[in-house]
Every structure is written in structure tokens, then in C-alpha cells.
Motif scaffolding. Structure first.
Motif, short mmCIF file in Angstrom:
data_model
loop_
_atom_site.label_atom_id
_atom_site.label_comp_id
_atom_site.label_asym_id
_atom_site.label_seq_id
_atom_site.Cartn_x
_atom_site.Cartn_y
_atom_site.Cartn_z
N ASN A 286 -9.24 -10.59 7.63
CA ASN A 286 -10.11 -9.66 8.36
C ASN A 286 -9.41 -8.36 8.72
OD1 ASN A 286 -12.40 -11.41 8.39
ND2 ASN A 286 -11.47 -12.56 10.07
N ASP A 287 -8.49 -7.94 7.88
CA ASP A 287 -7.84 -6.63 8.03
C ASP A 287 -8.43 -5.70 6.97
OD1 ASP A 287 -6.25 -4.47 8.52
OD2 ASP A 287 -4.39 -5.38 7.79
N TYR A 288 -9.59 -5.15 7.29
CA TYR A 288 -10.31 -4.34 6.30
C TYR A 288 -9.59 -3.04 6.00
CZ TYR A 288 -13.99 -7.66 7.41
OH TYR A 288 -14.69 -8.81 7.61
N GLY A 289 -8.89 -2.49 6.99
CA GLY A 289 -8.13 -1.27 6.76
C GLY A 289 -6.98 -1.51 5.79
N GLY A 290 -6.22 -2.61 6.00
CA GLY A 290 -5.12 -2.93 5.10
C GLY A 290 -5.61 -3.29 3.71
N GLY A 291 -6.71 -4.04 3.62
CA GLY A 291 -7.26 -4.36 2.30
C GLY A 291 -7.74 -3.13 1.57
N GLY B 120 -4.07 7.04 10.79
CA GLY B 120 -3.31 7.87 9.86
C GLY B 120 -2.80 7.07 8.66
N LEU B 121 -1.52 7.17 8.40
CA LEU B 121 -0.90 6.49 7.25
C LEU B 121 -0.30 5.14 7.63
CD1 LEU B 121 0.91 9.56 5.62
CD2 LEU B 121 -1.27 8.55 4.94
N ALA B 122 -0.68 4.60 8.78
CA ALA B 122 -0.06 3.35 9.24
C ALA B 122 -0.34 2.19 8.28
CB ALA B 122 -0.57 3.02 10.64
N ASN B 123 -1.55 2.13 7.74
CA ASN B 123 -1.86 1.04 6.81
C ASN B 123 -1.02 1.13 5.55
OD1 ASN B 123 -3.88 -0.16 8.42
ND2 ASN B 123 -5.41 1.28 7.69
N PHE B 124 -0.84 2.33 5.03
CA PHE B 124 -0.03 2.51 3.82
C PHE B 124 1.44 2.23 4.11
CE2 PHE B 124 -3.80 5.11 3.19
CZ PHE B 124 -4.19 4.75 1.91
N THR B 125 1.92 2.68 5.28
CA THR B 125 3.31 2.41 5.65
C THR B 125 3.56 0.91 5.77
OG1 THR B 125 3.37 4.51 6.87
CG2 THR B 125 5.10 2.91 7.34
N ALA C 160 -6.49 -0.12 1.96
CA ALA C 160 -5.30 0.62 1.54
C ALA C 160 -4.73 0.04 0.25
CB ALA C 160 -4.25 0.59 2.65
N ILE C 161 -4.69 -1.30 0.13
CA ILE C 161 -4.20 -1.93 -1.10
C ILE C 161 -5.12 -1.58 -2.27
CG2 ILE C 161 -3.75 -4.15 -2.21
CD1 ILE C 161 -3.11 -5.25 0.59
N ALA C 162 -6.43 -1.62 -2.03
CA ALA C 162 -7.37 -1.28 -3.10
C ALA C 162 -7.22 0.18 -3.52
CB ALA C 162 -8.80 -1.54 -2.62
N LEU C 163 -6.97 1.07 -2.57
CA LEU C 163 -6.80 2.48 -2.91
C LEU C 163 -5.53 2.70 -3.72
CD1 LEU C 163 -7.96 5.31 -2.62
CD2 LEU C 163 -6.71 5.57 -0.48
N VAL C 164 -4.46 2.00 -3.38
CA VAL C 164 -3.24 2.09 -4.18
C VAL C 164 -3.49 1.60 -5.60
CG1 VAL C 164 -0.90 1.18 -4.43
CG2 VAL C 164 -1.71 1.91 -2.19
N THR C 165 -4.29 0.54 -5.75
CA THR C 165 -4.64 0.04 -7.07
C THR C 165 -5.41 1.10 -7.86
OG1 THR C 165 -4.78 -2.19 -6.15
CG2 THR C 165 -5.75 -1.83 -8.31
N VAL C 166 -6.34 1.77 -7.20
CA VAL C 166 -7.11 2.83 -7.86
C VAL C 166 -6.19 3.95 -8.33
CG1 VAL C 166 -8.87 4.61 -7.50
CG2 VAL C 166 -9.25 2.29 -6.64
N LEU C 167 -5.24 4.32 -7.49
CA LEU C 167 -4.29 5.39 -7.87
C LEU C 167 -3.44 4.97 -9.07
CD1 LEU C 167 -3.16 6.64 -4.33
CD2 LEU C 167 -4.81 7.69 -5.88
N LEU C 168 -3.02 3.71 -9.12
CA LEU C 168 -2.27 3.22 -10.27
C LEU C 168 -3.11 3.30 -11.54
CD1 LEU C 168 -0.47 0.08 -8.77
CD2 LEU C 168 0.56 2.27 -9.37
N LEU C 169 -4.37 2.93 -11.45
CA LEU C 169 -5.24 3.00 -12.61
C LEU C 169 -5.52 4.44 -13.02
CD1 LEU C 169 -7.80 0.16 -11.79
CD2 LEU C 169 -5.80 0.09 -13.27
N LEU C 170 -5.61 5.35 -12.06
CA LEU C 170 -5.77 6.77 -12.40
C LEU C 170 -4.54 7.29 -13.13
CD1 LEU C 170 -7.47 8.25 -9.20
CD2 LEU C 170 -8.50 7.81 -11.44
N GLY C 171 -3.36 6.76 -12.79
CA GLY C 171 -2.17 7.13 -13.54
C GLY C 171 -2.26 6.69 -14.99
N LEU D 164 -3.17 -7.88 -7.48
CA LEU D 164 -3.56 -6.83 -6.55
C LEU D 164 -5.01 -6.97 -6.11
CD1 LEU D 164 -1.80 -3.63 -7.98
CD2 LEU D 164 -1.52 -4.63 -5.70
N THR D 165 -5.88 -7.37 -7.02
CA THR D 165 -7.29 -7.49 -6.66
C THR D 165 -7.52 -8.63 -5.67
OG1 THR D 165 -7.54 -8.80 -8.68
CG2 THR D 165 -8.15 -6.47 -8.79
N THR D 166 -6.97 -9.80 -5.95
CA THR D 166 -7.15 -10.93 -5.05
C THR D 166 -6.40 -10.74 -3.74
OG1 THR D 166 -5.31 -12.11 -6.11
CG2 THR D 166 -7.52 -12.51 -6.98
N TYR D 167 -5.25 -10.06 -3.80
CA TYR D 167 -4.47 -9.79 -2.59
C TYR D 167 -5.24 -8.87 -1.66
CZ TYR D 167 -0.32 -8.68 0.21
OH TYR D 167 0.58 -8.52 1.24
#
Length: 333
Positions: free
Chosen positions: A299-304, A89-94, A306-317, A287-290
Motif C-alpha cells: 500500500n505504498d502507492y507513491g513508491g510503486g 519531492g524526490l523522497a520516493n526516488f531517493t 516511482a518504480i513504475a516511472l523508472v521502468t518507463v524511463l528505462l524503456l524510453l532509453g 520490475l513490473t511485479t515489484y
């Protein structure tokens, strides 16, 4: 023959008209309802179809995969097929939104991108204005230099900057040490995060200025000289002419360049990655290197993801703000 007959005017026989008859109303080439050959509402989409297919294949699948991974627990066991991906669910974002390090990276990225964009736009505008006042051969020489720097690969440019700012053999330290009272011999510019990021910012600006200069130079050619001359006759100085004549005309171009610069500078990756030899320290993380470190180092592909998706949302803003500004400019015009 009577007098009436002699006074009557003789009318010559009417010749058949050779002029073309007027076309029926509504039958012209531009008349509504007339179908043009090869036209139709589907023609533009047919022409755009190859490009759209490529975009869907190149960007669509990775984006869908990114969204899917951001809602999953996905590590090395899942990567190698030992375990199935587990939906969390939203655990990675939380987790990332509650992490103070993540917000420090976000703040660092915003400051870095903001400084790079401001410096790029200011230098680009100054150089573009300067090119309007130099001779033809100087302008050609500067344009050649700009194109050469713009076309240089990022890895090569990064290697040059590493040499310029090297603590032992750097040219910059040598030049600064020749100033009276300045001793920069052996100074390490990357000993602290702010100084190191300032060097990387200069690298980013150096690569972005040529595009801004060339675009603004093209825009300056569209500024009517009559308006500038009228403003000078009304008593406006150089700053007044630029503020009230040049700047409003260039506003759509400036908005476009600023938006593109924000998107590019927030997505900076190779400059930081190569400058820090593939292992950016914590105070150099953007954000990109993080996101890359979370996915491929920890090796936390889910967390990585989620960070990349947040970056995409910021750029969409940022893109949404750009579209709003362009719509306002269109309504004013």
C-alpha cells in the motif's frame, strides 16, 4: 497566262488545327502551387485526430497520474480520503534508488529480458530460415501452428506450462526420467529463482517466437536471389551468404523486432503473476511485479509509482537507441 504563273506552286488553304493547345506552364496536376482537392497540411492531422484522442485518454491521464503519485506520499489514508496527499519531492526516488533490493530486481529484469530476447531472435531466425527450405504444405502447417500459439491467451498458456513443469504430474519430468541415469521424479522447478525464471522465460519465448518468425519470413522474401547466387559463385558458403547478403538486408527488421522484444520482455507481468499464483516470491520479482507489490500489497502507492516511472524511463532509453539505429540505417540507404 505567263510561264511564271504556270510554274508557281499552289499552296492549299490552311485548315484550322484540331489538336489541343498545350497547357500553360505550371498548370499541370503535379505542378507546384496547385491546390489539390481535399488536400492541405492539416488533412493528415485531421485523419489522425481520433487515434490521438484515444491515446491521450487511455495513456495520457494514467501517465500524468503516475508522475504525480511518484512525487507524493500516498497510502491507504490518502486513498480513502482520510488524509490529503503530501508532496515529498524526490523522497520516493531517493528511497528506491538507495535500496539494494531494487537494484537486485533491476539486474534480474535486465538478465531475464536479455535472455528472452536473444533466445527469441535466434529461434525465430532459425525457424524462418528453415521455412524457406521446406515444401509448401509443411510451411502452411508450421504457420498454422505458429498462429495458434500466438493467439492463445496468456493465462491458458501459463496453465499449460504449469502442467508441463509440475513436480508430481509434469510431462517434462516424466520424459527426462526415461533417459538413462536421469531421475527427475518429483523435481520442483520453482524451488529456486533461477530455475523458475528459466521456465517463465521459455513461456515468454514460446509466445513471442511466432511474431518474429512471421515477420522475418516476410523479410526474407525481399532478399534478391541474384545476390545470394552471386555470393555462392564467388565462393561464399551458407554462413557467408547469410552474413554478408541476408543479414544486412534484414537489419532494419531485426532492429525493430529486437527493440519491440526488449520492451515486451521488460514489461512481463501476467506470466510471473499467474505462474506464482498471484504472490511472486522475492527471487521471482521483476520490475513490473515489484512495482505492483509495492503499490497494492504494501500500500505504498507513491513508491510503486516511482518504480513504475523508472521502468518507463528505462524503456524510453531503449526506444531512443532504436530511433538512433533506424536513423543511421536511413542515412546509409
Amino acid at each position: 497566262m505567263s510561264a511564271a504563273d504556270t510554274t508557281t506552286a499552289k499552296v492549299p488553304p490552311t485548315r484550322p488545327s484540331t489538336a489541343p493547345e498545350s497547357a500553360p506552364r505550371g498548370s499541370g496536376p503535379g505542378a507546384p502551387g496547385r491546390t489539390r482537392p481535399g488536400g492541405g497540411a492539416g488533412a493528415p492531422w485531421l485523419l489522425l485526430a481520433p487515434c490521438l484522442i484515444v491515446l491521450v485518454l487511455v495513456l495520457g491521464y494514467p501517465l500524468v497520474r503516475l508522475v504525480t503519485l511518484s512525487f507524493q506520499k500516498f497510502g491507504q489514508p490518502q486513498l480513502w480520503g482520510f488524509q490529503d496527499p503530501e508532496s515529498v519531492g524526490l523522497a520516493n526516488f531517493t528511497k528506491i534508488l538507495g535500496d539494494a533490493e531494487f537494484w537486485a530486481v533491476v539486474l534480474r529484469t535486465v538478465v531475464f529480458a536479455g535472455g528472452a530476447v536473444i533466445l527469441t531472435m535466434v529461434l525465430g531466425m532459425l525457424i524462418a530460415l528453415l521455412l524457406q527450405r521446406v515444401s509448401g504444405w509443411v510451411k502452411a502447417l508450421v504457420n498454422v501452428a505458429l498462429i495458434a500459439s500466438w493467439g492463445m491467451p496468456i493465462v491458458v498458456a501459463t496453465a499449460i506450462f504449469k502442467w508441463l513443469f509440475d513436480s508430481d504430474y509434469g510431462v517434462l519430468n516424466w520424459l527426462l526420467s526415461r533417459l538413462p541415469g536421469v531421475d527427475m521424479v518429483g523435481h520442483n522447478w520453482f524451488a529456486s529463482g533461477p530455475q523458475g525464471l528459466a521456465v517463465i522465460m521459455l513461456l515468454v519465448v514460446w509466445g513471442a517466437v511466432p511474431f518474429v518468425v512471421i515477420t522475418l519470413s516476410a523479410g526474407l522474401t525481399q532478399v534478391p536471389k541474384e545476390l545470394e547466387e552471386a555470393a555462392r559463385l564467388d565462393g561464399a558458403g551458407a554462413w557467408g551468404v547469410f552474413r554478408y547478403v541476408t543479414l544486412p538486408i534484414l537489419k532494419p527488421v531485426i532492429v525493430m523486432l529486437t527493440t519491440l522484444s526488449v520492451i515486451w520482455d521488460m514489461g512481463v507481468f501476467p506470466q510471473v503473476f499467474v505462474m506464482r499464483n498471484g504472490h511472486p516470491e522475492a527471487e521471482f520479482q521483476l520490475l513490473t511485479t515489484y512495482s505492483y507489490d509495492k503499490a497494492f500489497v504494501v500500500n505504498d502507492y507513491g513508491g510503486g509509482s516511482a518504480i513504475a516511472l523508472v521502468t518507463v524511463l528505462l524503456l524510453l532509453g531503449v526506444v531512443a537507441v532504436y530511433m538512433r539505429q533506424m536513423l543511421k540505417i536511413g542515412e546509409v540507404e
